[in-house]
Each structure stands twice: as C-alpha cells, then as structure tokens.
Write a protein that holds these residues in place. Structure first.
Motif, PDB file in Angstrom:
ATOM      1  N   TYR A 145       0.810  -1.214   0.000  1.00 38.12           N
ATOM      2  CA  TYR A 145       0.000   0.000   0.000  1.00 38.12           C
ATOM      3  C   TYR A 145       0.845   1.265   0.000  1.00 38.12           C
ATOM      4  O   TYR A 145       0.329   2.371  -0.138  1.00 38.12           O
ATOM      5  CB  TYR A 145      -0.915   0.039   1.242  1.00 38.12           C
ATOM      6  CG  TYR A 145      -0.156  -0.084   2.546  1.00 38.12           C
ATOM      7  CD1 TYR A 145       0.405   1.017   3.166  1.00 38.12           C
ATOM      8  CD2 TYR A 145       0.005  -1.324   3.151  1.00 38.12           C
ATOM      9  CE1 TYR A 145       1.112   0.899   4.352  1.00 38.12           C
ATOM     10  CE2 TYR A 145       0.708  -1.459   4.329  1.00 38.12           C
ATOM     11  CZ  TYR A 145       1.261  -0.345   4.919  1.00 38.12           C
ATOM     12  OH  TYR A 145       1.973  -0.477   6.096  1.00 38.12           O
ATOM     13  N   CYS A 146       2.173   1.124   0.117  1.00 37.22           N
ATOM     14  CA  CYS A 146       3.047   2.258   0.399  1.00 37.22           C
ATOM     15  C   CYS A 146       3.481   2.973  -0.873  1.00 37.22           C
ATOM     16  O   CYS A 146       3.996   2.354  -1.811  1.00 37.22           O
ATOM     17  CB  CYS A 146       4.271   1.778   1.172  1.00 37.22           C
ATOM     18  SG  CYS A 146       5.482   3.088   1.483  1.00 37.22           S
ATOM     19  N   ASP A 147       3.295   4.314  -0.890  1.00 31.87           N
ATOM     20  CA  ASP A 147       3.820   5.118  -1.989  1.00 31.87           C
ATOM     21  C   ASP A 147       4.873   6.110  -1.492  1.00 31.87           C
ATOM     22  O   ASP A 147       5.197   7.085  -2.169  1.00 31.87           O
ATOM     23  CB  ASP A 147       2.690   5.852  -2.721  1.00 31.87           C
ATOM     24  CG  ASP A 147       2.060   6.963  -1.886  1.00 31.87           C
ATOM     25  OD1 ASP A 147       2.185   6.925  -0.637  1.00 31.87           O
ATOM     26  OD2 ASP A 147       1.437   7.866  -2.478  1.00 31.87           O
ATOM     27  N   PHE A 148       5.398   5.857  -0.283  1.00 32.38           N
ATOM     28  CA  PHE A 148       6.474   6.702   0.244  1.00 32.38           C
ATOM     29  C   PHE A 148       7.773   6.411  -0.502  1.00 32.38           C
ATOM     30  O   PHE A 148       7.908   5.405  -1.204  1.00 32.38           O
ATOM     31  CB  PHE A 148       6.681   6.464   1.743  1.00 32.38           C
ATOM     32  CG  PHE A 148       5.516   6.904   2.600  1.00 32.38           C
ATOM     33  CD1 PHE A 148       4.577   7.816   2.134  1.00 32.38           C
ATOM     34  CD2 PHE A 148       5.343   6.385   3.868  1.00 32.38           C
ATOM     35  CE1 PHE A 148       3.516   8.213   2.916  1.00 32.38           C
ATOM     36  CE2 PHE A 148       4.280   6.775   4.669  1.00 32.38           C
ATOM     37  CZ  PHE A 148       3.363   7.690   4.186  1.00 32.38           C
ATOM     38  N   ASN A 149       8.743   7.281  -0.319  1.00 31.73           N
ATOM     39  CA  ASN A 149      10.041   7.088  -0.959  1.00 31.73           C
ATOM     40  C   ASN A 149      10.850   6.074  -0.156  1.00 31.73           C
ATOM     41  O   ASN A 149      11.692   6.420   0.658  1.00 31.73           O
ATOM     42  CB  ASN A 149      10.796   8.424  -1.055  1.00 31.73           C
ATOM     43  CG  ASN A 149      12.082   8.289  -1.837  1.00 31.73           C
ATOM     44  OD1 ASN A 149      12.146   7.586  -2.840  1.00 31.73           O
ATOM     45  ND2 ASN A 149      13.127   8.964  -1.386  1.00 31.73           N
ATOM     46  N   SER A 150      10.572   4.799  -0.399  1.00 30.82           N
ATOM     47  CA  SER A 150      11.253   3.722   0.315  1.00 30.82           C
ATOM     48  C   SER A 150      11.810   2.724  -0.686  1.00 30.82           C
ATOM     49  O   SER A 150      11.214   2.498  -1.751  1.00 30.82           O
ATOM     50  CB  SER A 150      10.307   3.025   1.297  1.00 30.82           C
ATOM     51  OG  SER A 150       9.196   2.476   0.605  1.00 30.82           O
ATOM     52  N   GLY A 198      10.582   5.114   4.462  1.00 26.01           N
ATOM     53  CA  GLY A 198      11.565   4.138   4.881  1.00 26.01           C
ATOM     54  C   GLY A 198      11.325   3.616   6.296  1.00 26.01           C
ATOM     55  O   GLY A 198      10.295   3.780   6.904  1.00 26.01           O
ATOM     56  N   THR A 199      12.354   3.003   6.812  1.00 22.37           N
ATOM     57  CA  THR A 199      12.304   2.435   8.156  1.00 22.37           C
ATOM     58  C   THR A 199      13.520   2.906   8.951  1.00 22.37           C
ATOM     59  O   THR A 199      14.565   2.244   8.956  1.00 22.37           O
ATOM     60  CB  THR A 199      12.268   0.895   8.111  1.00 22.37           C
ATOM     61  OG1 THR A 199      11.240   0.465   7.218  1.00 22.37           O
ATOM     62  CG2 THR A 199      11.975   0.324   9.494  1.00 22.37           C
ATOM     63  N   GLU A 221      -3.156   3.931  -3.475  1.00 19.24           N
ATOM     64  CA  GLU A 221      -2.326   4.941  -4.124  1.00 19.24           C
ATOM     65  C   GLU A 221      -1.834   4.426  -5.481  1.00 19.24           C
ATOM     66  O   GLU A 221      -1.548   3.236  -5.629  1.00 19.24           O
ATOM     67  CB  GLU A 221      -1.126   5.293  -3.242  1.00 19.24           C
ATOM     68  CG  GLU A 221      -1.492   5.791  -1.854  1.00 19.24           C
ATOM     69  CD  GLU A 221      -2.131   7.168  -1.861  1.00 19.24           C
ATOM     70  OE1 GLU A 221      -2.175   7.799  -2.945  1.00 19.24           O
ATOM     71  OE2 GLU A 221      -2.600   7.610  -0.799  1.00 19.24           O
ATOM     72  N   PRO A 222      -1.716   5.325  -6.462  1.00 24.31           N
ATOM     73  CA  PRO A 222      -1.185   4.911  -7.768  1.00 24.31           C
ATOM     74  C   PRO A 222       0.228   4.340  -7.643  1.00 24.31           C
ATOM     75  O   PRO A 222       0.970   4.701  -6.730  1.00 24.31           O
ATOM     76  CB  PRO A 222      -1.186   6.218  -8.579  1.00 24.31           C
ATOM     77  CG  PRO A 222      -2.152   7.123  -7.870  1.00 24.31           C
ATOM     78  CD  PRO A 222      -2.075   6.753  -6.418  1.00 24.31           C
ATOM     79  N   ASN A 223       0.549   3.466  -8.562  1.00 29.34           N
ATOM     80  CA  ASN A 223       1.904   2.898  -8.659  1.00 29.34           C
ATOM     81  C   ASN A 223       2.299   2.073  -7.429  1.00 29.34           C
ATOM     82  O   ASN A 223       3.480   1.992  -7.083  1.00 29.34           O
ATOM     83  CB  ASN A 223       2.940   4.002  -8.901  1.00 29.34           C
ATOM     84  CG  ASN A 223       2.633   4.817 -10.145  1.00 29.34           C
ATOM     85  OD1 ASN A 223       2.312   4.256 -11.186  1.00 29.34           O
ATOM     86  ND2 ASN A 223       2.704   6.134 -10.027  1.00 29.34           N
ATOM     87  N   THR A 224       1.306   1.505  -6.759  1.00 28.15           N
ATOM     88  CA  THR A 224       1.572   0.563  -5.676  1.00 28.15           C
ATOM     89  C   THR A 224       1.061  -0.814  -6.097  1.00 28.15           C
ATOM     90  O   THR A 224       0.267  -0.939  -7.038  1.00 28.15           O
ATOM     91  CB  THR A 224       0.879   0.977  -4.366  1.00 28.15           C
ATOM     92  OG1 THR A 224      -0.549   0.986  -4.574  1.00 28.15           O
ATOM     93  CG2 THR A 224       1.332   2.368  -3.922  1.00 28.15           C
ATOM     94  N   ARG A 225       1.503  -1.841  -5.371  1.00 26.11           N
ATOM     95  CA  ARG A 225       1.020  -3.182  -5.703  1.00 26.11           C
ATOM     96  C   ARG A 225      -0.468  -3.309  -5.465  1.00 26.11           C
ATOM     97  O   ARG A 225      -1.171  -4.000  -6.201  1.00 26.11           O
ATOM     98  CB  ARG A 225       1.773  -4.238  -4.884  1.00 26.11           C
ATOM     99  CG  ARG A 225       1.705  -5.634  -5.538  1.00 26.11           C
ATOM    100  CD  ARG A 225       2.007  -6.734  -4.566  1.00 26.11           C
ATOM    101  NE  ARG A 225       0.861  -7.022  -3.716  1.00 26.11           N
ATOM    102  CZ  ARG A 225       0.947  -7.704  -2.570  1.00 26.11           C
ATOM    103  NH1 ARG A 225       2.118  -8.116  -2.131  1.00 26.11           N
ATOM    104  NH2 ARG A 225      -0.133  -7.948  -1.850  1.00 26.11           N
TER     105      ARG A 225
END
Length: 383
Positions: free
Chosen positions: A18-23, A62-63, A193-197
C-alpha cells in the motif's frame, strides 16, 4: 529561522503493497557513505537556515529503526552542534515493531531519541499478512511494551477502512489498542495509491476497496471512540491526549519553517521550497558533487505560501486565524478565501467561521479535500 529538522532514511526490509512513500529495498547499505552524505546535507541546511535552536527532529522513512544507533547518534550530535537544541526538544523516530528493531530501542534512547512512532498498522494477524507486514500481532504488542519501557512518548499507527471491515471488528481492534495506554495514535484509512502493488491488485480484481459510505461510517465511529477515550483528533488522522500532540507534525500543519534532508525530503525555509533527489544513488551522487542533495528549490510567492498555509492549517482542529495569515503574508483576508463558498459550507454545518477563525467541523472533516478546493481563493496562488 528553521526550528525543525526532518531526516529521511529511505531503506526498508520490504516494500509494503500500500506504500507510496520514498522507500527502497537494498541488499547492502554503505552506512559510512550515508553518514557522510547526511552530515554534509545537514551542514548545507544549517548554513542557510540556522539561528534558532531546534525544537523538533523527526527521523522518517523508509524504516529509520533499521539505522544503526551509532548513525542516529552522530546525526543528532551534529544537529545540536549546528543549531543547538531547545530544552524540551522532541526527537521522534519511526519504527517497525519487529523484535530485531525493538532490540535497538534501549540504544536509541541513549542517542537522545525520546519519542517513537510504531507502525503497528493492525493487531490482527490476517490483516497484517494482507498488508504485507513482516511482524505479527504479538510481536507488535511485545515491541510496544519494550518501547514504553525505553521512550518518554510512544505513538502507534493503525490502518482501517480495509476491504470488508465491519464496525464491530474495528471497534474491538481500536479498543485493544487504546487499552495499551498510548497517548497518541495515528489512524489512517486505507487508500489505494497509484503505482503501488495494491493499485495493481485492485485493477486485476484481487480485492475490492471498501466503499466510501461504509468508510465514512468507520471514520465517524473512530471519532466517537477516540473522543470518549480522551484522545480527540487534533488533525484529521491524528489523535492525542491534550499536550501529547506531535510537535513536529504541528510544525508542518502550522506552516512553520523546517529543513528536510535525505532522499526525497521536502523542506520549507524562508519562503523557499526544497526537494531532495529521491533515488538513493542519485542523492549520494548529488551530495558528492554539490555538498547537498537538493534536486529542486524555488522561491514561493506570497500567494503560494498563503495557500499552503491554508491547506495545511485547515487539517487541524484548531483551524486557521485569517487575521494572522493576513498579517504574515500581506494579503487581505478577502483574497485568501472564497467568501460565498465559506458562507455556504458554514450554513451546511461543514465549516465554522467565528471572529476571523475558520475551523472544519467534525461533519466536514471527511470531506476536507473537497472543502479546501472550494473555499481557498482560486487566484491566491498567483498573488
């Protein structure tokens, strides 16, 4: 000038669907190279936005809990040397509740981190599996207990409005989370979100997101439960006991200056918007060539700044004082907002306008994005 610092650590053990963060997931991370790059980027920001002690530092990702504590310590020591620290500085680090990362909590406390934000996301094992998380529910509970033993303040994140989620299921899960005794919770509705799995899964028919109406009902239920528990929403998705609000996030929402370093980090300082290179390798190359990781920076017009201040401030339960915005940006309040739309939505009970202060009502918060598009003056960004 800048009183807050954001540090982005871009690496994760796994990319959540679900993540669209810069990771990013990398087999090998050269910690020494990242230490040197982040310190150089920090020095660059301090030269441009020094002068006041920092009141907040936030390690996001990120983490960040995957960072070696020695690296966290080096960054905090340099930040204190460059800016100085407010006596009551809030230093937050985002963490995943895995046993591996929880093992570092004691060491992170020694570096100066005094607040942790745990990405619990759910207390149900099947949901955690659906969300692609690497931890289980019991592991999350154990990590929370360890965090409470080590940090002054502990916040947890949960995701709701999941496919097929029922009100009684969310009530039970949220009640379990509240029983842990945290003073701050970030409660986010699942968005595709777009461009997520997950976006690909929805397109392929793997699952169907929860419809807007039941999601809205769950939002209303959340507000009722959290208000009764003494953790009202101070921002659309963030709840806290009075005095336990995230000072760093309030910096953003009150549109105060902050520096952002690390891949993809954004900043606002002295009316200038900054953005770092997103891809880790590009960021490292930029720092080596220029002494900073900035990809783009530009001066914002007063209209753009006022628009951003409105868009951010109306997320808060405290709302926006138009007279203060008028004084800050030199723009008449009549040019800040669409008065007709403001009156209409006030009559509908979605907004309140009293003595120059605009607040979004509990009924209006689920419609926030649409309301902002209606009441922020169209011509403001060109002022």
């Amino acid at each position: 000038m800048a009183r807050a610092l954001y540090i982005h650590w871009p690496f994760c053990a796994k990319k959540c669907p679900y993540c669209d963060f810069n990771s990013h997931v990398r087999d090998l991370v050269d910690v020494a190279a990242w230490r040197d790059a982040l310190l150089a980027d920090m020095r660059h920001e301090a030269e441009l936005a020094g002068g006041e002690p920092l009141h907040s530092i936030f390690f996001g990702g990120g983490t960040p809990s995957l960072m070696p504590p020695a690296l966290v310590e080096a960054l905090l020591q340099k930040a204190e040397a460059l800016w100085g620290f407010d006596a009551n500085i809030e230093i937050t680090l985002e963490a995943n509740p895995s046993s591996v990362e929880a093992a570092n909590f004691a060491a992170l406390t020694q570096t100066g981190v005094n607040r942790v934000s745990l990405g619990v996301q759910s207390l149900e094992d099947d949901t955690l599996q659906f969300l692609g998380r690497l931890h289980g529910a019991q592991e999350a509970l154990d990590a929370f207990e360890t965090a409470q033993q080590n940090f002054d303040r502990v916040s947890i994140d949960l995701i709701y409005a999941r496919p097929g989620q029922l009100a009684e299921q969310w009530t039970a899960e949220l009640s379990r989370a509240l029983a842990l005794g945290t003073d701050h919770m970030s409660l986010y509705q699942l968005t595709i979100e777009p461009n997520t799995r997950f976006a690909t899964d929805v397109r392929r028919g793997v699952f169907t997101p929860l419809d807007d109406d039941p999601a809205g009902d769950l939002y209303a239920l959340t507000q009722k439960i959290m208000n009764a528990a003494g953790l009202p929403a101070y921002e659309i998705s963030n709840h806290a006991k009075p005095g336990q609000e995230s000072r760093h996030n309030l910096t953003y929402w009150r549109y105060q200056d902050y520096c952002g370093i690390g891949p993809g980090a954004h900043g606002r300082r002295g009316g200038v918007a900054t953005e770092r290179h997103k891809k880790p390798e590009n960021y490292l190359l930029a720092v080596s060539e220029h002494g900073h990781g900035i990809k783009d920076q530009r001066a914002l017009s007063m209209g753009e700044q006022a628009s951003e201040a409105l868009l951010m401030g109306l997320r808060l339960a405290e709302g926006i004082d138009l007279s203060k915005l008028e004084a800050r940006f030199g723009i008449p309040s009549t040019d800040l907002i669409n008065a007709d739309r403001l009156a209409l939505h006030s009559d509908l009970g979605l907004l309140e306008y009293d003595s120059g202060r605009i607040t979004v009502t509990p009924s209006g918060m689920p419609l926030l994005d649409a309301l902002l598009g209606e009441i922020v003056a169209d011509a403001l960004v060109t002022a």
